[in-house]
Write a protein that holds these residues in place. Structure first.
Motif, short mmCIF file in Angstrom:
data_model
loop_
_atom_site.label_atom_id
_atom_site.label_comp_id
_atom_site.label_asym_id
_atom_site.label_seq_id
_atom_site.Cartn_x
_atom_site.Cartn_y
_atom_site.Cartn_z
N ILE A 265 34.08 23.66 31.02
CA ILE A 265 34.87 23.86 32.24
C ILE A 265 35.51 25.25 32.22
N ARG A 266 36.12 25.62 31.09
CA ARG A 266 36.79 26.92 30.99
C ARG A 266 35.79 28.08 31.06
N SER A 267 34.65 27.91 30.43
CA SER A 267 33.62 28.95 30.47
C SER A 267 33.11 29.15 31.90
N GLY A 268 32.89 28.05 32.60
CA GLY A 268 32.44 28.15 33.99
C GLY A 268 33.47 28.82 34.88
N ALA A 269 34.75 28.50 34.64
CA ALA A 269 35.83 29.12 35.43
C ALA A 269 35.89 30.63 35.17
N ARG B 192 32.92 32.29 36.85
CA ARG B 192 33.16 32.34 38.30
C ARG B 192 34.10 33.50 38.63
N ARG B 193 35.14 33.66 37.83
CA ARG B 193 36.08 34.76 38.04
C ARG B 193 35.37 36.10 37.94
N ALA B 194 34.47 36.22 36.97
CA ALA B 194 33.72 37.47 36.80
C ALA B 194 32.80 37.72 38.00
N ARG B 195 32.16 36.67 38.51
CA ARG B 195 31.29 36.84 39.68
C ARG B 195 32.10 37.28 40.90
N ILE B 196 33.27 36.67 41.08
CA ILE B 196 34.12 37.04 42.22
C ILE B 196 34.61 38.47 42.08
N ALA B 197 34.97 38.87 40.86
CA ALA B 197 35.42 40.26 40.64
C ALA B 197 34.31 41.24 40.98
N GLN C 226 23.41 32.66 36.81
CA GLN C 226 24.60 32.44 35.98
C GLN C 226 25.26 31.11 36.34
N ARG C 227 25.35 30.84 37.63
CA ARG C 227 25.95 29.58 38.08
C ARG C 227 25.12 28.40 37.60
N SER C 228 23.80 28.53 37.68
CA SER C 228 22.91 27.47 37.21
C SER C 228 23.11 27.23 35.71
N ALA C 229 23.19 28.30 34.95
CA ALA C 229 23.40 28.17 33.50
C ALA C 229 24.74 27.48 33.22
N ASP C 230 25.78 27.83 33.98
CA ASP C 230 27.08 27.19 33.80
C ASP C 230 27.02 25.70 34.11
#
Length: 174
Positions: A72-76, A79-84, A120-124
């Motif tokens: 969960i934390r890794s995915g979050a 996600r933050r990195a993708r948004i940045a 990346q999202r798929s891997a998460d």
């Protein structure tokens, strides 16, 4: 069970109110204020605690929890990195006129960036599913029902948040 759902709902609403408070304090729609790292970590902590509290894990099930929490934390964080990365791209384009930005658009580069983000999202999601599987196999029917109720609630809240952002975006375009 009702008590757990109520507590979970309260946690989620508190987390949502932090995010909404941050976004409602924006100086202008064109430059929205984002959550800082501490707020994002607090929000992630609250979401993790919410899921764990709703499930009411047994001591035997607790041994499977660290892998789930890590996923969960890794995915979050991903996600933050993708948004940045998206914000960085949008920030560069905001400095240009619309015509200049249109001329410089590269649809192939866009597709490549989108493909990388989706990969990346798929891997998460794969990592999250792999982490959840052993724990999910040990959940009682009541725990599975609480997890389903929480999932439905969270998905509805996410959908509402997307709708609010779209409305704000449409308002700022006027």
């Amino acid at each position: 069970m009702l008590k757990t759902v109520v507590i979970g709902t309260a946690f989620f609403l508190t987390a949502s109110s932090i995010a909404n408070a941050q976004s409602s304090q924006t100086p202008s729609p064109a430059t929205p204020e984002r959550l800082n790292a501490a707020d994002r970590n607090t929000l992630t902590d609250m979401r993790v605690d919410l899921v764990k509290a709703a499930l009411q894990l047994t001591p035997e099930q607790e041994k499977f929890w660290p892998a789930v929490e890590s996923a969960i934390r890794s995915g979050a964080e991903d996600r933050r990195a993708r948004i940045a990365k998206i914000q960085e791209t949008v920030g560069v384009r905001n400095d240009e006129s619309r015509m200049e930005a249109m001329r410089k658009r590269d649809p192939i580069a866009f597709l490549q960036r989108r493909s990388q983000a989706l990969a990346q999202r798929s891997a998460d999601l794969d990592k999250l599913a792999e982490a959840w599987q052993p724990l999910y196999n040990t959940l009682s029917q009541e725990q599975r029902q609480r997890m389903a109720a929480l999932s439905i609630f969270v998905l509805r809240e996410m959908s509402d948040a997307v709708d609010r952002r779209r409305a704000l975006s449409e308002d700022s375009d006027d």
